[in-house]
Design a protein around this motif. Structure first.
Motif, PDB file in Angstrom:
ATOM      1  N   ASP A  13       0.805  -1.215   0.000  1.00  0.00           N
ATOM      2  CA  ASP A  13       0.000   0.000   0.000  1.00  0.00           C
ATOM      3  C   ASP A  13       0.841   1.270   0.000  1.00  0.00           C
ATOM      4  O   ASP A  13       0.309   2.366  -0.021  1.00  0.00           O
ATOM      5  CB  ASP A  13      -0.917   0.025   1.244  1.00  0.00           C
ATOM      6  CG  ASP A  13      -1.928  -1.098   1.202  1.00  0.00           C
ATOM      7  OD1 ASP A  13      -2.325  -1.467   0.086  1.00  0.00           O
ATOM      8  OD2 ASP A  13      -2.292  -1.604   2.280  1.00  0.00           O
ATOM      9  N   ARG A  14       2.137   1.116   0.041  1.00  0.00           N
ATOM     10  CA  ARG A  14       3.000   2.285   0.113  1.00  0.00           C
ATOM     11  C   ARG A  14       3.013   3.003  -1.233  1.00  0.00           C
ATOM     12  O   ARG A  14       3.303   2.405  -2.260  1.00  0.00           O
ATOM     13  CB  ARG A  14       4.415   1.834   0.460  1.00  0.00           C
ATOM     14  CG  ARG A  14       5.329   2.964   0.859  1.00  0.00           C
ATOM     15  CD  ARG A  14       6.699   2.385   1.156  1.00  0.00           C
ATOM     16  NE  ARG A  14       7.567   3.387   1.724  1.00  0.00           N
ATOM     17  CZ  ARG A  14       8.868   3.239   1.862  1.00  0.00           C
ATOM     18  NH1 ARG A  14       9.431   2.132   1.444  1.00  0.00           N
ATOM     19  NH2 ARG A  14       9.608   4.180   2.394  1.00  0.00           N
ATOM     20  N   THR A  15       2.712   4.264  -1.270  1.00  0.00           N
ATOM     21  CA  THR A  15       2.686   5.014  -2.510  1.00  0.00           C
ATOM     22  C   THR A  15       3.983   5.760  -2.706  1.00  0.00           C
ATOM     23  O   THR A  15       4.812   5.854  -1.820  1.00  0.00           O
ATOM     24  CB  THR A  15       1.520   6.026  -2.507  1.00  0.00           C
ATOM     25  OG1 THR A  15       1.789   7.016  -1.501  1.00  0.00           O
ATOM     26  CG2 THR A  15       0.208   5.339  -2.181  1.00  0.00           C
ATOM     27  N   THR A  16       4.127   6.315  -3.912  1.00  0.00           N
ATOM     28  CA  THR A  16       5.337   7.072  -4.214  1.00  0.00           C
ATOM     29  C   THR A  16       5.459   8.283  -3.316  1.00  0.00           C
ATOM     30  O   THR A  16       6.566   8.742  -3.039  1.00  0.00           O
ATOM     31  CB  THR A  16       5.308   7.530  -5.678  1.00  0.00           C
ATOM     32  OG1 THR A  16       4.122   8.280  -5.915  1.00  0.00           O
ATOM     33  CG2 THR A  16       5.332   6.341  -6.613  1.00  0.00           C
ATOM     34  N   HIS A  17       4.352   8.812  -2.826  1.00  0.00           N
ATOM     35  CA  HIS A  17       4.398   9.994  -1.963  1.00  0.00           C
ATOM     36  C   HIS A  17       4.949   9.657  -0.584  1.00  0.00           C
ATOM     37  O   HIS A  17       5.398  10.548   0.140  1.00  0.00           O
ATOM     38  CB  HIS A  17       2.995  10.607  -1.822  1.00  0.00           C
ATOM     39  CG  HIS A  17       2.443  11.120  -3.123  1.00  0.00           C
ATOM     40  ND1 HIS A  17       2.896  12.273  -3.710  1.00  0.00           N
ATOM     41  CD2 HIS A  17       1.497  10.611  -3.944  1.00  0.00           C
ATOM     42  CE1 HIS A  17       2.223  12.480  -4.843  1.00  0.00           C
ATOM     43  NE2 HIS A  17       1.383  11.479  -4.999  1.00  0.00           N
ATOM     44  N   ASP A  18       4.901   8.395  -0.191  1.00  0.00           N
ATOM     45  CA  ASP A  18       5.338   8.015   1.148  1.00  0.00           C
ATOM     46  C   ASP A  18       6.855   7.861   1.256  1.00  0.00           C
ATOM     47  O   ASP A  18       7.392   7.777   2.355  1.00  0.00           O
ATOM     48  CB  ASP A  18       4.687   6.682   1.563  1.00  0.00           C
ATOM     49  CG  ASP A  18       3.177   6.804   1.669  1.00  0.00           C
ATOM     50  OD1 ASP A  18       2.721   7.875   2.085  1.00  0.00           O
ATOM     51  OD2 ASP A  18       2.478   5.850   1.314  1.00  0.00           O
ATOM     52  N   ARG A  19       7.529   7.786   0.141  1.00  0.00           N
ATOM     53  CA  ARG A  19       8.962   7.541   0.156  1.00  0.00           C
ATOM     54  C   ARG A  19       9.717   8.803   0.537  1.00  0.00           C
ATOM     55  O   ARG A  19       9.409   9.888   0.071  1.00  0.00           O
ATOM     56  CB  ARG A  19       9.446   7.047  -1.213  1.00  0.00           C
ATOM     57  CG  ARG A  19       8.770   5.768  -1.657  1.00  0.00           C
ATOM     58  CD  ARG A  19       9.312   5.320  -3.006  1.00  0.00           C
ATOM     59  NE  ARG A  19       8.500   4.231  -3.527  1.00  0.00           N
ATOM     60  CZ  ARG A  19       8.654   2.967  -3.194  1.00  0.00           C
ATOM     61  NH1 ARG A  19       9.609   2.636  -2.357  1.00  0.00           N
ATOM     62  NH2 ARG A  19       7.880   2.030  -3.695  1.00  0.00           N
ATOM     63  N   THR A  20      10.740   8.634   1.358  1.00  0.00           N
ATOM     64  CA  THR A  20      11.565   9.767   1.741  1.00  0.00           C
ATOM     65  C   THR A  20      12.547  10.071   0.614  1.00  0.00           C
ATOM     66  O   THR A  20      12.795   9.250  -0.272  1.00  0.00           O
ATOM     67  CB  THR A  20      12.352   9.455   3.024  1.00  0.00           C
ATOM     68  OG1 THR A  20      13.264   8.386   2.747  1.00  0.00           O
ATOM     69  CG2 THR A  20      11.400   9.049   4.144  1.00  0.00           C
ATOM     70  N   THR A  21      13.109  11.275   0.672  1.00  0.00           N
ATOM     71  CA  THR A  21      14.114  11.647  -0.327  1.00  0.00           C
ATOM     72  C   THR A  21      15.297  10.690  -0.274  1.00  0.00           C
ATOM     73  O   THR A  21      15.874  10.329  -1.310  1.00  0.00           O
ATOM     74  CB  THR A  21      14.588  13.092  -0.073  1.00  0.00           C
ATOM     75  OG1 THR A  21      13.457  13.967  -0.152  1.00  0.00           O
ATOM     76  CG2 THR A  21      15.628  13.514  -1.102  1.00  0.00           C
ATOM     77  N   GLN A  22      15.645  10.238   0.927  1.00  0.00           N
ATOM     78  CA  GLN A  22      16.747   9.298   1.069  1.00  0.00           C
ATOM     79  C   GLN A  22      16.442   7.990   0.337  1.00  0.00           C
ATOM     80  O   GLN A  22      17.321   7.409  -0.324  1.00  0.00           O
ATOM     81  CB  GLN A  22      17.009   9.024   2.546  1.00  0.00           C
ATOM     82  CG  GLN A  22      18.227   8.126   2.802  1.00  0.00           C
ATOM     83  CD  GLN A  22      18.472   7.925   4.283  1.00  0.00           C
ATOM     84  OE1 GLN A  22      17.731   8.436   5.119  1.00  0.00           O
ATOM     85  NE2 GLN A  22      19.526   7.178   4.610  1.00  0.00           N
ATOM     86  N   ASP A  23      15.201   7.519   0.434  1.00  0.00           N
ATOM     87  CA  ASP A  23      14.800   6.308  -0.283  1.00  0.00           C
ATOM     88  C   ASP A  23      14.965   6.496  -1.785  1.00  0.00           C
ATOM     89  O   ASP A  23      15.481   5.623  -2.494  1.00  0.00           O
ATOM     90  CB  ASP A  23      13.341   5.950   0.023  1.00  0.00           C
ATOM     91  CG  ASP A  23      13.138   5.516   1.458  1.00  0.00           C
ATOM     92  OD1 ASP A  23      14.121   5.035   2.064  1.00  0.00           O
ATOM     93  OD2 ASP A  23      12.021   5.672   1.965  1.00  0.00           O
ATOM     94  N   LYS A  24      14.507   7.639  -2.270  1.00  0.00           N
ATOM     95  CA  LYS A  24      14.559   7.893  -3.712  1.00  0.00           C
ATOM     96  C   LYS A  24      15.998   8.015  -4.203  1.00  0.00           C
ATOM     97  O   LYS A  24      16.343   7.517  -5.287  1.00  0.00           O
ATOM     98  CB  LYS A  24      13.779   9.167  -4.038  1.00  0.00           C
ATOM     99  CG  LYS A  24      12.293   9.089  -3.705  1.00  0.00           C
ATOM    100  CD  LYS A  24      11.599  10.409  -3.944  1.00  0.00           C
ATOM    101  CE  LYS A  24      10.134  10.365  -3.531  1.00  0.00           C
ATOM    102  NZ  LYS A  24       9.463  11.672  -3.702  1.00  0.00           N
ATOM    103  N   VAL A  25      16.850   8.682  -3.421  1.00  0.00           N
ATOM    104  CA  VAL A  25      18.256   8.805  -3.803  1.00  0.00           C
ATOM    105  C   VAL A  25      18.907   7.427  -3.860  1.00  0.00           C
ATOM    106  O   VAL A  25      19.700   7.131  -4.761  1.00  0.00           O
ATOM    107  CB  VAL A  25      19.008   9.724  -2.822  1.00  0.00           C
ATOM    108  CG1 VAL A  25      20.509   9.655  -3.061  1.00  0.00           C
ATOM    109  CG2 VAL A  25      18.514  11.164  -2.948  1.00  0.00           C
TER     110      VAL A  25
END
Length: 611
Positions: A13-25
């Motif tokens: 259920d985790r959406t792209t909005h829930d990810r932290t910047t650290q996760d994305k990096v």
């Protein structure tokens, strides 16, 4: 016990909005990590090129000082020429390296996503719109490319250029440097404050593009229905709605990007204006020379490039981070039980079992219960304690009202799904002890929608058996009465075909022929006669009898002509096995079966006995 490894069906259920910047990096870095060496070389070249640019104002100062003292200008002018040539060559090499690296990153991202999609569990993939998944493989990977190559190098080059210029400006005059730093700090704080809003706008734009692709793909697939319902304008409005929403988010992102660039440009211009005033005052007091002021102003103009590089790299990075989050959603789809690397291995052959009445069943469901993810807990499960034996040889037909669990059984047999309770067995071995490849290598499947795989007709027919001979292919073609249709095609079996070129009945016959070419131990047919004429259905019935004489055939059908001669008919009701028997037996003793026959006009030749 549930089938090991296949009962974990919790949705992510985790959406792209829930990810932290650290996760994305971290996601972005995963794409760049295999190319660290190339990135380091590109960064070194960028640093050397930036260093050459930084030295230029100092050499220019030396030229101006030489003019005042009438000194020789040969050396400084020679240095300027060398710096120009060296900077140009390094910039060219760096550009080629980064362009090549970018394409390799795109290739790795796309092939990795495609591999993950095709190895993901069926419910994980089918729960998402195909068009949206295609968008993530195509357009989102382009944003990954920019964020992992140009953005990184531009950011590092910008930092080197900015720091280097500030250090040399401090060497020239600390007072002028103070004026410059104050202006740039104000601009920097303003730009950084815009970044979260920019990231959100770019992410929303990409999400709307994905929704657009999903909607359009579905509409094109159902184009005949759309047109017959005169819904062209309605669907145009719906698809355009996604396009407009994406455009609104994109325009908002463009505005924020341009505002950030404008702030940067205004800051540099303001710094120049202030420096001209302060610098003229410093020159008038003999605190600095004119050549120092000129060199300092050159550094200020040089600041424009690193500051713009930093701004552009940050905005590009925001797009890449948004794309990384969307791509990560695909990469987090749960894979099938087997490790991807194990796929394609040599499956264990089926046992050589004598053809006698005592032969154990080839397939068995033992007390299987299955509930679809997201279904109401209070509702009845799709299958509830189902036990079923499929003989090693012969024809087993599964019938029942809609929603009785017929297709769910097919999905379990193919290991598209795993039971919540109970177990599925092949040759007496629980599925948990077998790889997916070992299971599916024994089974040929004809699904209800009978899709055509992109490629030639030959490739479609030999899809499950790529090494099939022409004789084997033509035998299946003749068995399904496809010979005349093949002869009418421009290139025969080597004609490129698509779903739009073949009728529903032709696609169905191709799908069944594809299964026959594979010469399976087990043949699963899901509504395989729905669009066949009487002659072709009779041909299919003959093919089923031939396969059933040496292997197992399991069919789901609503037409009694397909199952009337089955060795056993399994009647399902509300996820349970209600009755098992042959056609005449079930007509005599089961009211639901008689109702199915009568209501659907399945059998007009056999009168139902009185209740």
């Amino acid at each position: 016990m549930p089938d090991g490894g296949t009962t974990e069906r919790a949705t992510n259920d985790r959406t792209t909005h829930d990810r932290t910047t650290q996760d994305k990096v971290r996601i972005l870095w995963a794409y760049a990590r295999p190319h660290k060496a190339v990135l380091v070389v590109a960064l070194i070249l960028g640093a050397l090129g930036t260093a050459a640019e930084l030295v230029t104002p100092l050499v220019t100062k030396a030229v101006l000082d030489g003019l005042e003292t009438s000194a020789s200008l040969r050396t400084p002018i020679t240095i300027l020429g060398i710096l120009l040539v060296a900077g140009t060559v390094m910039g060219l090499v760096q550009g080629i390296m980064l362009g090549t690296l970018a394409e390799r990153i795109i290739l790795a991202a796309r092939t990795g996503l495609v591999r993950h999609l095709l190895h993901a569990r069926v419910p994980e993939v089918t729960s998402r719109a195909p068009g949206e998944l295609v968008t993530r493989v195509t357009s989102d990977t382009l944003l990954i490319r920019e964020a992992t190559t140009s953005s990184v190098v531009n950011f590092v080059n910008g930092i080197i250029g900015l720091v280097g210029a500030i250090v040399l400006m401090a060497y020239l005059d600390a007072v002028l440097l103070g004026v410059t730093v104050v202006v740039l700090l104000i601009a920097g704080i303003s730009v950084v404050a815009l970044m979260p809003r920019l990231s959100k706008a770019q992410q929303e734009a990409q999400e709307h593009v994905g929704a657009l692709g999903g909607r359009l793909e579905g509409v094109v697939r159902a184009l005949r229905t759309v047109k017959s319902a005169r819904a062209e304008s309605r669907e145009t409005d719906r698809v355009s709605g996604h396009a407009e929403a994406s455009a609104r988010s994109g325009i908002r992102a463009v505005k924020l990007e341009n505002v950030s660039w404008t702030i940067t440009g205004v800051a540099v211009n303001l710094a120049v204006m202030l420096l001209l005033g302060v610098g003229a005052w410093r020159v008038s007091t003999d605190a600095i020379t004119v050549s120092t002021l000129v060199a300092f102003l050159l550094y200020v103009f040089q600041l424009m490039m690193p500051v713009m590089l930093l701004t552009m790299s940050l905005t590009s990075l925001q797009s890449g981070l948004a794309a990384a989050a969307r791509i990560a959603d695909v990469e987090e789809m749960e894979l099938e039980t087997d490790d991807v690397a194990s796929a394609g291995g040599t499956p264990r052959p089926g046992p050589d079992v004598p053809a006698d009445a005592d032969a154990p069943p080839v397939l068995r469901l033992h007390e299987v219960t299955y509930r679809y993810a997201g279904s109401d807990v209070a509702a009845a499960p799709a299958l509830d304690g189902v036990s079923l034996d499929v003989p090693r040889r012969g024809h087993t037909a599964i019938v029942g009202p809609s929603g009785a669990g017929k297709t769910t059984i097919m999905s379990l047999l193919l290991r598209f799904l795993g039971p919540d309770e109970g177990r599925v067995e092949l040759d007496g071995l629980p599925y948990a002890q077998l790889t997916t490849d070992e299971i599916r290598s024994r089974i040929a499947y004809v699904e209800q929608d009978t899709p055509i795989v992109p490629g030639t007709l030959r490739e479609n027919l030999a899809y499950a058996a790529p090494d099939a001979t022409d004789a084997e292919i033509w035998a299946a073609v003749d068995a399904l009465r496809l010979s005349q249709r093949v002869a009418a095609l421009p290139d025969g079996l080597d004609t490129e075909v698509s779903a739009s070129q073949l009728s529903g009945g032709e696609r169905q016959r191709v799908a069944v022929a594809r299964a026959l070419v594979a010469r399976p131990d087990i043949l699963l047919l899901d509504e395989a006669t729905a669009q066949l004429d009487g002659l072709t259905e009779a041909a299919l019935a003959g093919a089923i009898r031939e396969v059933a004489s040496t292997g197992a055939v399991v069919t789901i059908a609503h037409r009694i002509s397909t199952v009337i001669d089955a060795d056993q008919i399994v009647l399902l009701e509300r996820g349970r096995v209600r009755a098992v028997g042959q056609h005449t037996e079930l007509l005599e003793r089961d009211e639901l079966y008689r109702e199915l026959v009568a209501a659907l006009r399945l059998d007009t030749s056999v009168a139902a006995p009185a209740a």
